[in-house]
Design a protein around this motif. Structure first.
Motif, PDB file in Angstrom:
ATOM      1  N   SER A 390     -42.913 103.197 -28.555  1.00 36.41           N
ATOM      2  CA  SER A 390     -42.179 104.020 -29.513  1.00 36.41           C
ATOM      3  C   SER A 390     -41.085 103.227 -30.215  1.00 36.41           C
ATOM      4  CB  SER A 390     -41.562 105.231 -28.791  1.00 36.41           C
ATOM      5  OG  SER A 390     -42.554 105.983 -28.131  1.00 36.41           O
ATOM      6  N   LEU A 391     -40.352 102.420 -29.448  1.00 37.12           N
ATOM      7  CA  LEU A 391     -39.288 101.618 -30.044  1.00 37.12           C
ATOM      8  C   LEU A 391     -39.844 100.515 -30.928  1.00 37.12           C
ATOM      9  CD1 LEU A 391     -36.753 101.399 -27.074  1.00 37.12           C
ATOM     10  CD2 LEU A 391     -36.684 102.901 -29.072  1.00 37.12           C
ATOM     11  N   SER A 392     -41.025 100.013 -30.587  1.00 36.91           N
ATOM     12  CA  SER A 392     -41.638  99.010 -31.472  1.00 36.91           C
ATOM     13  C   SER A 392     -41.980  99.623 -32.823  1.00 36.91           C
ATOM     14  CB  SER A 392     -42.896  98.413 -30.822  1.00 36.91           C
ATOM     15  OG  SER A 392     -43.985  99.336 -30.846  1.00 36.91           O
ATOM     16  N   GLU A 393     -42.417 100.870 -32.818  1.00 39.56           N
ATOM     17  CA  GLU A 393     -42.687 101.566 -34.078  1.00 39.56           C
ATOM     18  C   GLU A 393     -41.387 101.786 -34.858  1.00 39.56           C
ATOM     19  OE1 GLU A 393     -45.538 102.599 -35.502  1.00 39.56           O
ATOM     20  OE2 GLU A 393     -46.766 101.715 -33.909  1.00 39.56           O
ATOM     21  N   LEU A 394     -40.326 102.111 -34.139  1.00 40.11           N
ATOM     22  CA  LEU A 394     -39.036 102.361 -34.784  1.00 40.11           C
ATOM     23  C   LEU A 394     -38.531 101.140 -35.533  1.00 40.11           C
ATOM     24  CD1 LEU A 394     -36.525 104.227 -35.147  1.00 40.11           C
ATOM     25  CD2 LEU A 394     -35.647 103.223 -33.029  1.00 40.11           C
ATOM     26  N   VAL A 395     -38.685  99.960 -34.922  1.00 48.76           N
ATOM     27  CA  VAL A 395     -38.112  98.750 -35.524  1.00 48.76           C
ATOM     28  C   VAL A 395     -39.139  97.929 -36.301  1.00 48.76           C
ATOM     29  CG1 VAL A 395     -36.355  98.655 -33.745  1.00 48.76           C
ATOM     30  CG2 VAL A 395     -38.449  97.331 -33.445  1.00 48.76           C
ATOM     31  N   GLY A 396     -40.381  98.410 -36.368  1.00 47.13           N
ATOM     32  CA  GLY A 396     -41.387  97.751 -37.192  1.00 47.13           C
ATOM     33  C   GLY A 396     -41.973  96.488 -36.602  1.00 47.13           C
ATOM     34  N   VAL A 397     -42.138  96.448 -35.272  1.00 54.27           N
ATOM     35  CA  VAL A 397     -42.738  95.290 -34.617  1.00 54.27           C
ATOM     36  C   VAL A 397     -44.147  95.659 -34.156  1.00 54.27           C
ATOM     37  CG1 VAL A 397     -42.651  93.776 -32.596  1.00 54.27           C
ATOM     38  CG2 VAL A 397     -40.564  94.275 -33.873  1.00 54.27           C
ATOM     39  N   LYS A 398     -45.118  94.867 -34.547  1.00 56.53           N
ATOM     40  CA  LYS A 398     -46.496  95.089 -34.101  1.00 56.53           C
ATOM     41  C   LYS A 398     -46.666  94.492 -32.714  1.00 56.53           C
ATOM     42  CE  LYS A 398     -51.349  94.416 -35.363  1.00 56.53           C
ATOM     43  NZ  LYS A 398     -52.295  93.821 -36.359  1.00 56.53           N
ATOM     44  N   LEU A 399     -47.177  95.289 -31.794  1.00 57.34           N
ATOM     45  CA  LEU A 399     -47.327  94.820 -30.424  1.00 57.34           C
ATOM     46  C   LEU A 399     -48.512  93.874 -30.295  1.00 57.34           C
ATOM     47  CD1 LEU A 399     -46.658  98.038 -28.313  1.00 57.34           C
ATOM     48  CD2 LEU A 399     -45.073  96.205 -28.918  1.00 57.34           C
ATOM     49  N   ALA A 404     -47.194  96.128 -23.237  1.00 55.94           N
ATOM     50  CA  ALA A 404     -47.085  97.578 -23.060  1.00 55.94           C
ATOM     51  C   ALA A 404     -48.454  98.261 -23.041  1.00 55.94           C
ATOM     52  CB  ALA A 404     -46.211  98.161 -24.171  1.00 55.94           C
ATOM     53  N   LYS A 405     -49.314  97.839 -22.125  1.00 61.58           N
ATOM     54  CA  LYS A 405     -50.702  98.301 -22.132  1.00 61.58           C
ATOM     55  C   LYS A 405     -50.862  99.780 -21.793  1.00 61.58           C
ATOM     56  CE  LYS A 405     -52.711  93.762 -21.164  1.00 61.58           C
ATOM     57  NZ  LYS A 405     -53.572  92.969 -20.242  1.00 61.58           N
ATOM     58  N   ASP A 406     -49.887 100.357 -21.138  1.00 66.64           N
ATOM     59  CA  ASP A 406     -49.979 101.780 -20.789  1.00 66.64           C
ATOM     60  C   ASP A 406     -49.075 102.648 -21.656  1.00 66.64           C
ATOM     61  OD1 ASP A 406     -51.806 101.612 -18.525  1.00 66.64           O
ATOM     62  OD2 ASP A 406     -50.177 100.562 -17.499  1.00 66.64           O
ATOM     63  N   SER A 407     -48.490 102.052 -22.682  1.00 66.38           N
ATOM     64  CA  SER A 407     -47.501 102.738 -23.504  1.00 66.38           C
ATOM     65  C   SER A 407     -48.104 103.214 -24.821  1.00 66.38           C
ATOM     66  CB  SER A 407     -46.333 101.783 -23.793  1.00 66.38           C
ATOM     67  OG  SER A 407     -45.267 102.432 -24.440  1.00 66.38           O
ATOM     68  N   PHE A 408     -47.703 104.419 -25.251  1.00 65.66           N
ATOM     69  CA  PHE A 408     -48.183 104.985 -26.508  1.00 65.66           C
ATOM     70  C   PHE A 408     -47.006 105.287 -27.424  1.00 65.66           C
ATOM     71  CE2 PHE A 408     -51.674 105.717 -23.654  1.00 65.66           C
ATOM     72  CZ  PHE A 408     -52.792 105.517 -24.445  1.00 65.66           C
ATOM     73  N   ASN A 409     -47.298 105.388 -28.688  1.00 65.85           N
ATOM     74  CA  ASN A 409     -46.268 105.703 -29.668  1.00 65.85           C
ATOM     75  C   ASN A 409     -45.905 107.181 -29.587  1.00 65.85           C
ATOM     76  OD1 ASN A 409     -44.552 105.916 -31.854  1.00 65.85           O
ATOM     77  ND2 ASN A 409     -46.207 105.951 -33.356  1.00 65.85           N
ATOM     78  N   ALA A 410     -44.710 107.459 -29.071  1.00 67.48           N
ATOM     79  CA  ALA A 410     -44.213 108.835 -28.993  1.00 67.48           C
ATOM     80  C   ALA A 410     -42.962 108.996 -29.853  1.00 67.48           C
ATOM     81  CB  ALA A 410     -43.916 109.210 -27.543  1.00 67.48           C
ATOM     82  N   LEU A 411     -42.817 108.138 -30.853  1.00 66.22           N
ATOM     83  CA  LEU A 411     -41.612 108.183 -31.681  1.00 66.22           C
ATOM     84  C   LEU A 411     -41.397 109.550 -32.331  1.00 66.22           C
ATOM     85  CD1 LEU A 411     -39.191 106.543 -32.657  1.00 66.22           C
ATOM     86  CD2 LEU A 411     -40.560 105.843 -34.642  1.00 66.22           C
ATOM     87  N   PRO A 412     -42.429 110.198 -32.883  1.00 71.79           N
ATOM     88  CA  PRO A 412     -42.205 111.534 -33.458  1.00 71.79           C
ATOM     89  C   PRO A 412     -41.667 112.540 -32.435  1.00 71.79           C
ATOM     90  CG  PRO A 412     -44.310 110.650 -34.190  1.00 71.79           C
ATOM     91  CD  PRO A 412     -43.821 109.746 -33.111  1.00 71.79           C
ATOM     92  N   VAL A 413     -42.057 112.375 -31.174  1.00 68.92           N
ATOM     93  CA  VAL A 413     -41.556 113.254 -30.115  1.00 68.92           C
ATOM     94  C   VAL A 413     -40.089 112.948 -29.837  1.00 68.92           C
ATOM     95  CG1 VAL A 413     -41.743 113.809 -27.652  1.00 68.92           C
ATOM     96  CG2 VAL A 413     -43.801 113.640 -29.059  1.00 68.92           C
ATOM     97  N   LEU A 414     -39.754 111.671 -29.732  1.00 72.94           N
ATOM     98  CA  LEU A 414     -38.376 111.276 -29.445  1.00 72.94           C
ATOM     99  C   LEU A 414     -37.410 111.705 -30.540  1.00 72.94           C
ATOM    100  CD1 LEU A 414     -38.852 107.660 -28.044  1.00 72.94           C
ATOM    101  CD2 LEU A 414     -38.084 109.654 -26.772  1.00 72.94           C
ATOM    102  N   LEU A 415     -37.875 111.685 -31.772  1.00 71.09           N
ATOM    103  CA  LEU A 415     -37.014 112.024 -32.909  1.00 71.09           C
ATOM    104  C   LEU A 415     -37.046 113.508 -33.252  1.00 71.09           C
ATOM    105  CD1 LEU A 415     -37.685 108.999 -35.297  1.00 71.09           C
ATOM    106  CD2 LEU A 415     -35.952 109.235 -33.497  1.00 71.09           C
TER     107      LEU A 415
END
Length: 508
Positions: A390-399, A404-415
């Motif tokens: 989620s933080l990678s999406e926030l700051v514009g970094v491509k993984l 972060a193999k088990d991590s998903f983009n939850a930025l819309p949820v966090l915001l």
């Protein structure tokens, strides 16, 4: 309007407001405030009785309060590992570490700090670490050759393990603070070193009695796990934690106010030993545990005041949460059980720290960003393992593929852009594996008996030789195991779990 006049007006605007463009384009500061052993019901805003948390209640009223947010595991080291790496702890055999354990996260494992450095962030960690240090035999008397610096943190000021474990010293940038080289530190978790008194030998020196595990070397009137000699000038005083750690965090934010910065601030509170500063004694009706909650709330308020005073609060994302659910009697006789009153640390949920039930991982969670997040309540299912992506999406970094193999983009949820739904499938770790799918909760059976030490904690562990299935919509307290009534649901959730566990399948 004539072109020259238009240009002149633009020039005048930016002359008067030189930071206008910068303010609009600057990446947000990111602060993760990670409390230890704080239960879902331990804040005023989530129903606490006997203690007030005005600063966090204010943060929740002006930010986003989550009702179904989870730490990845019901114990601290695994949760911290998952938060920082975006990987489930079981993949790295991460468990609760002794105080002299080697570094659990090495440069081979990417961290959220590494990722944010690629985005131009200054990165710092202050507070409890408990992720191991060094390559094996830790040199407490020199530079500790494996730690936060090697995995992406520019600055660190640490409690190396936990407050109840030796060595009872701070490290700053991987060197012990205030160490006298003529009084070297020696640490052992096998046998006594030096001549400091221990809890078993000199119980009359203790501020509070402790169980056998916590009855080794005494420092500041508190017996700890493990043995330590030397380092007299470097020893911490537990009562000073709120001021020492908070001051370091303030100084870090002040020093980096012109940069985008990431601060991972990890409390010792409200973990044992609970030795609140006299400023907070009696602030609750629950004794040291309640007073430690009040202390934690004050520290959080101080951080928020600093952001305001620096004029950077509007451009700072704060994520507040806990590493696992609550525990009362965790090794010290601090009257946490006797003085509990009507307070329910886990709120309406069953279990707590060490437990596979909801109280083990469903923890208070708040996101706060005045210029971005609208006040509200989110019922979305969220896991801290998703912070990395989620933080990678926030700051514009491509993984990269190995991150972060088990991590998903939850930025819309966090915001707060999406307040329902969230994760479709969520893994929970607690000496076994559990799975959430909507309102369904599956707990995988185990062959072992519940350890004696865990029974002594008087926590409902959720460990069973039988399959357990609950529907939280109708049974939030997980009282009725309905596995026998829904064999197809059990089979489906078992298959999902096996895919995640054995094949490494990424399932959201």
């Amino acid at each position: 309007m004539k072109p020259f006049l238009c240009f002149s007006l633009v020039w005048i605007f930016f002359s008067c407001f030189p930071n206008a463009t910068h303010a609009q384009t600057k990446k947000p500061n990111i602060v993760i405030i990670y409390v230890d052993d704080l239960g879902y019901g331990d804040l005023g805003v989530t129903g606490a009785k006997g203690v007030k948390t005005p600063n966090l209640d204010k943060m929740a009223s002006k930010g986003l309060l989550f009702t179904d947010a989870h730490c990845p595991a019901s114990t601290c080291t695994p949760s911290r590992f998952s938060l920082l790496t975006g990987n489930y702890a079981f993949r790295n055999n991460a468990s609760i570490l002794p105080g002299d354990a080697p570094a659990l996260i090495t440069p081979k494992i990417p961290t959220v700090a590494n990722m944010l450095k690629r985005a131009g962030y200054q990165t710092g960690v202050i507070g409890k670490w408990h992720l191991g240090l060094g390559n094996g035999n830790i040199d407490w008397n020199g530079y500790i050759n494996m730690g936060p610096k090697e995995i992406g943190f520019d600055y660190s000021f640490l409690i190396p393990a936990t407050g109840d474990r030796v060595p009872t010293v701070y490290t700053e940038n991987q060197r012990v603070v205030n160490l006298n080289p003529n009084d070297p530190i020696k640490v052992s978790y096998q046998s006594k070193v030096g001549n400091r008194p221990t809890g078993t030998e000199n119980p009359e020196l203790l501020k509070m009695k402790a169980d056998l595990q916590h009855s080794n070397t005494i420092v500041n009137g508190v017996s700890r796990i493990g043995f330590m000699s030397g380092g007299e000038t470097a020893l911490w005083k537990d009562e000073d934690f709120p001021f020492v750690l908070t001051k370091k965090a303030k100084n870090y934010m002040i020093a980096n106010k012109e940069n985008p910065f990431f601060l991972y601030f990890a409390f010792q509170d409200i973990h044992v030993p609970r030795v609140p500063n006299p400023m907070f004694e009696g602030k609750s009706s629950m004794g040291p545990r309640g007073d430690a909650i009040a202390q934690m709330d004050w520290c959080t308020g101080e951080l928020m005041k600093t952001l305001d005073s620096l004029g950077i609060a509007e451009n700072t994302l704060i994520i507040f949460s806990s590493d696992n659910g609550p525990v009362l009697d965790d090794g010290y006789a601090d009257k946490s059980v006797e003085m509990l009153g009507d307070h329910k640390p886990a709120g309406p949920f069953k279990g707590g720290k060490y437990s596979a039930f909801e109280g083990g991982t469903r923890v208070p969670t708040i996101t706060y960003w005045p210029s971005k997040i609208k006040p509200g309540v989110s019922n979305a299912l969220f896991s801290q393992v998703d912070l990395f992506h989620s933080l990678s999406e926030l700051v514009g970094v491509k993984l990269n593929d190995n991150e972060a193999k088990d991590s998903f983009n939850a930025l819309p949820v966090l915001l707060g852009e999406r307040k329902k739904g969230g994760r479709k499938v969520m893994l929970e770790e607690a000496f076994t594996l559990a799975l959430r799918s909507g309102d369904w909760k599956y707990i995988h059976p185990v062959s072992m008996a519940t350890p004696t030490w865990l029974n002594d904690k008087k926590v409902e562990s959720g460990l069973s030789k039988n399959v357990q299935l609950f529907n939280l919509k109708n049974d939030v307290e997980e009282k009725n195991n309905i596995a026998a009534q829904y064999p197809k649901k059990v089979k489906k959730m078992q298959a999902l779990l096996e895919n995640i566990k054995n094949k490494g399948t990424r399932i959201n």
